[in-house]
Design an enzyme around this catalytic site. Sequence first.
Site, mmCIF file in Angstrom:
data_model
loop_
_atom_site.group_PDB
_atom_site.id
_atom_site.type_symbol
_atom_site.label_atom_id
_atom_site.label_comp_id
_atom_site.label_asym_id
_atom_site.label_seq_id
_atom_site.Cartn_x
_atom_site.Cartn_y
_atom_site.Cartn_z
ATOM 1 N N ASP A 190 0.972 -1.169 0.028
ATOM 2 C CA ASP A 190 0.093 0.024 -0.020
ATOM 3 C C ASP A 190 0.781 1.303 0.065
ATOM 4 O OD1 ASP A 190 -2.661 0.110 -0.323
ATOM 5 O OD2 ASP A 190 -3.127 0.226 1.774
ATOM 6 N N ASP A 239 -9.214 -6.293 8.010
ATOM 7 C CA ASP A 239 -8.817 -5.223 6.939
ATOM 8 C C ASP A 239 -8.869 -3.844 7.719
ATOM 9 O OD1 ASP A 239 -8.124 -6.720 4.855
ATOM 10 O OD2 ASP A 239 -10.186 -6.522 4.180
#
Length: 669
Positions: free
Chosen positions: A177, A399
């Site tokens: 990310d 998540d």
Amino acid sequence: MSKIPKRLLAASTAVATALVALPLFTPSASAAEPHVDNPYAGATQYVNPTWAASVEAAAGRVSDPALAAKMRVIKTQPTAVWMDRISAITGNADGSGLRFHLDKALLQKQAGTPLVVNLVIYDLPGRDCYALASNGELPATAAGLARYKTEYIDPIATILADSKYEGLRIAATIEPDSLPNLITNSSHPECQVAAPYYREGVKYALDKLHAIPNVYNYIDAAHSGWLGWENNATPAAKLFADVVRTTQAGFASVDGFVTNTANTTPLEEPYLPNSSLTLNGNPIRSAKFYEWNVDFDEADWTAHLYNLLIAEGFPASTGMLIDTSRNGWGGAARPTATSTSTDLNTYINESRVDRRVHRGAWCNPLGAGIGERPRSTPTGYPGSHLDAFVWIKPPGESDGASTDIPNNEGKRFDRMCDPTFVSPKLGNQLTGASPDAPLSGKWFESQFVELVRNAYPVIGGSTSPDQTAPSVPSGLQAGTISNTSVSLTWTASTDNVGVTGYDVYRGTTLAGSSATTSFTATGLTASTAYSFTVRAKDAAGNVSAASAALSVTTTGTTTPPPGACRVAYSANSWNTGFTGSLKLTNTSTSPLANWRLTFDFANGQTVQQGWNANWSQAGATVTATATAGSWNATIAPGATVDIGFNGTHSGTNNAPTAFSVSGQTCTIG
């Protein structure tokens, strides 16, 4: 066009290795081995006992014996170890430290067989600059970068460099990310601030870890639903190359790239195999769900990215990993055939196995399932150059929290994890996130149960027959050949999996499917060479490797298109390898349709693989043909297409001296 970064978290990977049946030996230093091209080939992978214990505890709490049995199959799968903050190095309330896992890996290692430990490096300053659920402990400041280097990367490198562990292969996933955020979210203030620290931090991590011979670096490369658009993909490859060029070892500091850790994009969309297809004159990629993205799945994205990376200078040996830990999308809602609807969006929605409301719905999506089990060198995806399927994100780890949960880890509440939130980023739809989710990285048992129930391939028991790919079809032959069609036959695949059909490929493009061992390809061009391969598939979704290729030339005559052409050729050579780049320009006043470029090598060079065309070679003659229906199938007057290939040579590597397109000689330069 919505191109929202997704979330990542926790981790996992590799080839199934049982926890209970491994022969043990005293953990001691093993002889160092040479750094290999693919660390997963012929290796087992580390099964995290902490994660396995969470799975076993969950299995003990379910009332369904069949479901519990499936969970116990899954607990033997390898998953990654996440270093998500400084305290994770020595161990904290969430788990044991790095040395604990390396020592356990030594115990799992079998004599004579390499073992890969999947490790996630994940603590950049200003981490996760666009979303909130996985924000980190270090600020995007010079002081934060200094701590990242001295308190995080340096201690990890010191442990990994201990000679006690030199017999282990460490595959490091570098900062999920991070760099992809600099492509799509550069206008976001927090990403602007974080950008220089991301670049410098990734460079520093690559330098320190590459210096350890048994460490293999894989940079996070997002996924198809984030970077698949060409205006994202090309800048991403350039950014990766720019950062890697700043390292001490350059391209040698990177062994490959890993995708799909930060989302749940399917490995394949089996009923939407070609994004170039049209419905009633409309490209199917223009549907609302895909928003003109050419990459429908991770098989598409890794092949796309690989070609872009090679064009940027990365070596042909660059390998790809796909995280398949939760992208299975099985269950009753999974389609079983391509839609027959004539409405574009209905056609896509009824055909896609990705059941989310939007590809940007990244946080604990409802309906997801465990995907392909970890394994090395998976076949059936030659363009992807896969080193392995891995589980970087361990199934069952959240998540992000579905509500605001105070914590001391720097993690904040992201509304994309709130199932009650109608998100403008998702076309004003609900997020589709699971309720009652804990903080990112924490055990989320109800989600794990859903992932097991919806697994695809289905979890078939301790022998895991669903992981076995069918054998390769053989004996591919051409029957009737005419101006515009070719009849093909082949020998059936025979194995214990149960083959249900065959996919026929013309070059890299799916020509069609057949339930029997014959197929007729139509709509071809007269007097044109085509290459066909066949792959077997079974009901569980496994796909065989490709059959041997068959080259067939249709009959009849065609008139070369009017006008002329120009070719500019260049080569970048190293040792016995090289990359050939060609610019083909239509210098005529008429379109150049379904072009076919040929040239001869003078020094025995061999084409290995290419891009933006279908490549073949017979003796010294190399042929590149336009892919039917592709963006460059027709070259407009004055337009140029860029094509290229990787090849090998043995010393002399002279450039070709003549080129022709569809029977016409081209000028050079």
